[in-house]
Design a protein around this motif. Structure first.
Motif, mmCIF file in Angstrom:
data_model
loop_
_atom_site.group_PDB
_atom_site.id
_atom_site.type_symbol
_atom_site.label_atom_id
_atom_site.label_comp_id
_atom_site.label_asym_id
_atom_site.label_seq_id
_atom_site.Cartn_x
_atom_site.Cartn_y
_atom_site.Cartn_z
ATOM 1 N N LEU A 13 -2.414 -16.590 1.459
ATOM 2 C CA LEU A 13 -3.639 -15.802 1.485
ATOM 3 C C LEU A 13 -4.466 -16.104 0.245
ATOM 4 O O LEU A 13 -3.922 -16.156 -0.865
ATOM 5 C CB LEU A 13 -3.301 -14.314 1.520
ATOM 6 N N ASP A 19 1.165 -14.609 -1.593
ATOM 7 C CA ASP A 19 1.396 -13.977 -0.298
ATOM 8 C C ASP A 19 1.018 -14.923 0.834
ATOM 9 O O ASP A 19 0.028 -15.649 0.735
ATOM 10 C CB ASP A 19 0.571 -12.691 -0.191
ATOM 11 N N GLU A 67 0.194 -15.546 5.048
ATOM 12 C CA GLU A 67 -0.318 -14.872 6.238
ATOM 13 C C GLU A 67 -0.074 -15.698 7.482
ATOM 14 O O GLU A 67 -0.052 -16.934 7.446
ATOM 15 C CB GLU A 67 -1.810 -14.597 6.122
ATOM 16 N N TYR A 87 2.419 -11.654 6.010
ATOM 17 C CA TYR A 87 1.375 -10.673 6.267
ATOM 18 C C TYR A 87 0.428 -11.154 7.363
ATOM 19 O O TYR A 87 0.366 -12.341 7.675
ATOM 20 C CB TYR A 87 0.549 -10.438 4.994
ATOM 21 N N ALA A 88 -0.341 -10.226 7.901
ATOM 22 C CA ALA A 88 -1.506 -10.523 8.732
ATOM 23 C C ALA A 88 -2.632 -9.667 8.194
ATOM 24 O O ALA A 88 -2.406 -8.518 7.799
ATOM 25 C CB ALA A 88 -1.241 -10.202 10.197
ATOM 26 N N VAL A 89 -3.829 -10.242 8.116
ATOM 27 C CA VAL A 89 -5.003 -9.480 7.695
ATOM 28 C C VAL A 89 -6.004 -9.506 8.842
ATOM 29 O O VAL A 89 -6.234 -10.548 9.458
ATOM 30 C CB VAL A 89 -5.623 -10.026 6.388
ATOM 31 N N THR A 105 -0.680 -7.590 16.301
ATOM 32 C CA THR A 105 0.237 -7.205 15.215
ATOM 33 C C THR A 105 1.206 -6.128 15.687
ATOM 34 O O THR A 105 2.369 -6.122 15.285
ATOM 35 C CB THR A 105 -0.515 -6.709 13.955
ATOM 36 N N TYR A 152 -7.688 -9.777 -0.528
ATOM 37 C CA TYR A 152 -7.811 -11.123 0.033
ATOM 38 C C TYR A 152 -9.210 -11.383 0.598
ATOM 39 O O TYR A 152 -9.850 -10.479 1.130
ATOM 40 C CB TYR A 152 -6.790 -11.327 1.156
ATOM 41 N N LEU A 201 -4.158 -4.567 6.420
ATOM 42 C CA LEU A 201 -3.017 -5.402 6.048
ATOM 43 C C LEU A 201 -1.793 -4.978 6.849
ATOM 44 O O LEU A 201 -1.475 -3.789 6.935
ATOM 45 C CB LEU A 201 -2.733 -5.244 4.551
ATOM 46 N N GLN A 227 2.418 -6.250 7.692
ATOM 47 C CA GLN A 227 3.482 -7.094 7.152
ATOM 48 C C GLN A 227 4.698 -7.089 8.054
ATOM 49 O O GLN A 227 4.955 -6.129 8.781
ATOM 50 C CB GLN A 227 3.882 -6.669 5.746
#
Length: 192
Positions: free
Chosen positions: A89, A99, A101, A137-139, A151, A165, A172, A174
């Motif tokens: 990220l 981090d 993603e 993670y996913a944003v 997600t 980010y 966010l 995770q």
């Protein structure tokens, strides 16, 4: 063709700029696809898309850490239906953080078929089992309800809002690496 990973319906493979630029352009020239991506900028020609693919491949080569952006190919038709990525990220200045993603961009005609979830599961498994990442993670922009549902299907934990980010406020999510049970440590059977 370099197949990295696959599932029943999908192949995850490296991009081949000369061959894939036109199909990638179909994804990244669509304003509905790019609306939720970064600054929402779209590519304007097949040639600029080809150049962007070359730059992404070169960036991954320089990182040399197993991360990148790959084509999602539907096995049945060999059509590129999207992109799956696993990468560091970036902070608000675009510099990589520690981090990682997972992300997905799908051609609009393939929305709602479960391909984003399927491809993300493949890449999460790769990130945990091959790259040994402890967390991924996913944003997601708050108004991107489809990606939020992905997600949820991936059983990622919602952490909250963040400005850490990309220099914008994002939701966010995770997922922690699965706990591995060590076998044969020698601890069992020592009560002589």
């Amino acid at each position: 063709m370099t197949t990295l990973l696959e599932s029943d319906r999908l192949i995850i493979r490296n991009w081949i700029p000369e061959r894939d630029a036109e199909q990638a352009f179909a994804i990244y020239s669509d304003p509905e696809v790019t609306y939720f991506l970064g600054n929402g900028s779209r590519v304007t020609s097949i040639e600029s898309q080809r150049q962007r693919l070359i730059e992404n491949i070169e960036r991954s080569r320089r990182r040399n850490n197993g991360t990148g952006s790959w084509a999602i190919v539907e096995k049945e038709t060999t059509t590129i239906v999207g992109t799956i990525l696993l990468k560091q990220l970036p902070d608000k200045d675009g510099l990589p953080t520690e981090d990682y993603e997972v992300g997905w961009h799908l051609r609009r005609a393939y929305w709602g078929k479960g391909y984003a979830t399927e491809a993300a599961r493949i890449i999460l498994n790769y990130g945990f089992s091959v790259l040994n990442l402890p967390v991924i993670y996913a944003v997601v922009k708050a108004e991107n309800h489809a990606s939020i549902r992905v997600t949820q299907r991936l059983e990622m934990k919602r952490v909250g809002r963040t400005n850490k980010y990309y220099g914008i406020e994002l939701l966010l999510f995770q997922q922690d690496a699965p706990v591995r049970i060590e076998r044969g440590t020698g601890a069992e059977g020592n009560d002589k």
